[in-house]
Design a protein around this motif. Structure first.
Motif, PDB file in Angstrom:
ATOM      1  N   HIS A  60       0.833  -1.194   0.000  1.00 49.24           N
ATOM      2  CA  HIS A  60       0.000   0.000   0.000  1.00 49.24           C
ATOM      3  C   HIS A  60       0.880   1.261   0.000  1.00 49.24           C
ATOM      4  N   SER A  61       0.724   2.126   1.008  1.00 52.15           N
ATOM      5  CA  SER A  61       1.475   3.381   1.022  1.00 52.15           C
ATOM      6  C   SER A  61       2.735   3.303   1.873  1.00 52.15           C
ATOM      7  N   ALA A  62       3.091   2.097   2.338  1.00 50.82           N
ATOM      8  CA  ALA A  62       4.226   1.971   3.260  1.00 50.82           C
ATOM      9  C   ALA A  62       5.532   2.451   2.633  1.00 50.82           C
ATOM     10  N   GLY A  63       5.749   2.153   1.359  1.00 51.11           N
ATOM     11  CA  GLY A  63       6.970   2.592   0.704  1.00 51.11           C
ATOM     12  C   GLY A  63       7.055   4.102   0.595  1.00 51.11           C
ATOM     13  N   GLU A  64       5.924   4.733   0.325  1.00 50.25           N
ATOM     14  CA  GLU A  64       5.904   6.189   0.245  1.00 50.25           C
ATOM     15  C   GLU A  64       6.209   6.810   1.602  1.00 50.25           C
ATOM     16  N   ILE A  99       9.965   5.658  10.371  1.00 50.28           N
ATOM     17  CA  ILE A  99       9.245   4.707   9.516  1.00 50.28           C
ATOM     18  C   ILE A  99       8.398   3.766  10.357  1.00 50.28           C
ATOM     19  N   GLU A 100       8.980   3.288  11.447  1.00 48.72           N
ATOM     20  CA  GLU A 100       8.247   2.368  12.324  1.00 48.72           C
ATOM     21  C   GLU A 100       7.002   3.039  12.898  1.00 48.72           C
ATOM     22  N   GLU A 105       1.755  -1.046  11.563  1.00 53.36           N
ATOM     23  CA  GLU A 105       1.855  -2.472  11.244  1.00 53.36           C
ATOM     24  C   GLU A 105       1.460  -2.717   9.795  1.00 53.36           C
ATOM     25  N   THR A 106       2.381  -3.264   9.015  1.00 53.00           N
ATOM     26  CA  THR A 106       2.086  -3.622   7.623  1.00 53.00           C
ATOM     27  C   THR A 106       2.524  -5.050   7.374  1.00 53.00           C
ATOM     28  N   GLU A 107       1.830  -5.700   6.484  1.00 49.98           N
ATOM     29  CA  GLU A 107       2.116  -7.113   6.211  1.00 49.98           C
ATOM     30  C   GLU A 107       3.508  -7.318   5.640  1.00 49.98           C
ATOM     31  N   LEU A 108       3.926  -6.397   4.776  1.00 50.68           N
ATOM     32  CA  LEU A 108       5.224  -6.533   4.115  1.00 50.68           C
ATOM     33  C   LEU A 108       6.309  -5.703   4.783  1.00 50.68           C
TER      34      LEU A 108
END
Length: 293
Positions: A60-64, A99-100, A105-108
């Motif tokens: 999802h937006s985790a990388g951003e 970032i944490e 909490e994200t799956e990847l």
């Protein structure tokens, strides 16, 4: 996508706060979501003495979130009179904590590559190149293209050990797997390289969305044929997107016009100055590249 800083044309900067040496640079950053991604998870910072690109990873937006955290922390060094490796290490460590907190909490999980250059504190004019992951820094100088960073990736390790060829790496099933990142609750480990800062030099900092679509020959062509940093960055990103645009594409191009009184001939011509009008006996006029020990 997060952008910090601005583009600039022929800006004079103090190389170090404790010396009178000035350098003249132009730089231009550009990013594009590409043709297959819904969001742009690349981010960049252009705030002297720091220039960098971060390519986010995660669901999802985790990388951003991850790439934004890195450039936000690196931007804290913008305007600094002195930046050393320990400063970069510290802000990247802070970015891991951010970032944490920001990604949750994200799956990847959430992480990002980061690569860039910083004006060094060495006595001789020098870039400090830093890298984590598979985004890259290139130098184009006197008609030759050189890749300055080494990818932290599975395929690069296989190439280095002789297990596969560079041609086989292009279609390897693990081509997108990196071995170092900022995030994933791990301490960041940048790799540092020193690079002479020379008049006539052109630096390219880019995410792997560009190098997936353009060969070194293609990159060299656009760096060689475009007169300005803006033109080079624009053409590189546009061509990468038109070729396939499978990923987000980001590029920063930096041109070194002058280091102290040593001026690049090409930069003088681009500025519209007639070289025949310059007095060769004038000690402040030197159209030859500076020699770096």
């Amino acid at each position: 996508m997060t952008a910090r800083g601005e583009n600039a044309s022929r800006r004079r900067l103090r190389y170090r706060n404790d010396c009178e040496l000035e350098i003249e640079l132009s730089w231009f950053a550009m990013t594009d979501v590409g043709r297959r991604r819904e969001t742009n998870q690349d981010s960049y910072v252009t705030m002297p003495p720091v220039f960098a690109v971060a390519d986010g990873m995660g669901g999802h937006s985790a990388g951003e979130v991850a790439s934004a955290a890195v450039v936000r922390r690196l931007a804290e060094l913008g305007g600094s009179e002195r930046v050393v490796e320990a400063d970069i290490d510290a802000v990247l460590a802070d970015a891991v904590d951010d970032i944490e907190l920001d990604a949750g909490e994200t799956e990847l999980g959430a992480g990002t590559t980061v690569t860039g250059v910083c004006l060094s504190t060495d006595d001789q004019p020098t870039w400090k190149v830093f890298n984590i992951g598979d985004s890259r820094v290139y130098q184009y100088f006197k008609g030759a293209l050189s890749q300055i960073t080494v990818d932290h990736s599975v395929v690069q390790h296989l190439i280095d050990t002789g297990a596969i060829t560079e041609e086989e790496a292009e279609t390897h099933p693990h081509a997108n797997v990196i071995t170092r990142a900022v995030g994933f609750n791990e301490a960041p480990i940048p790799e540092y390289t020193s690079l002479a800062l020379i008049p006539g030099q052109r630096i390219l900092i880019c995410s792997d969305g560009l190098t997936k679509e353009l060969t070194d020959i293609g990159i060299q062509h656009f760096l060689a044929t475009q007169e300005t940093a803006e033109g080079a960055a624009t053409m590189l990103v546009r061509q990468a997107v038109e070729n396939a645009g499978r990923d987000n594409v980001t590029a920063i191009v930096i041109d070194v016009h002058a280091v102290g009184d040593v001026v690049d001939t090409g930069s003088v011509t681009a500025a519209g100055i007639d070289l025949s009008e310059l007095d060769p006996e004038d000690p402040e006029v030197d159209t030859e590249p500076v020699r770096v020990p």
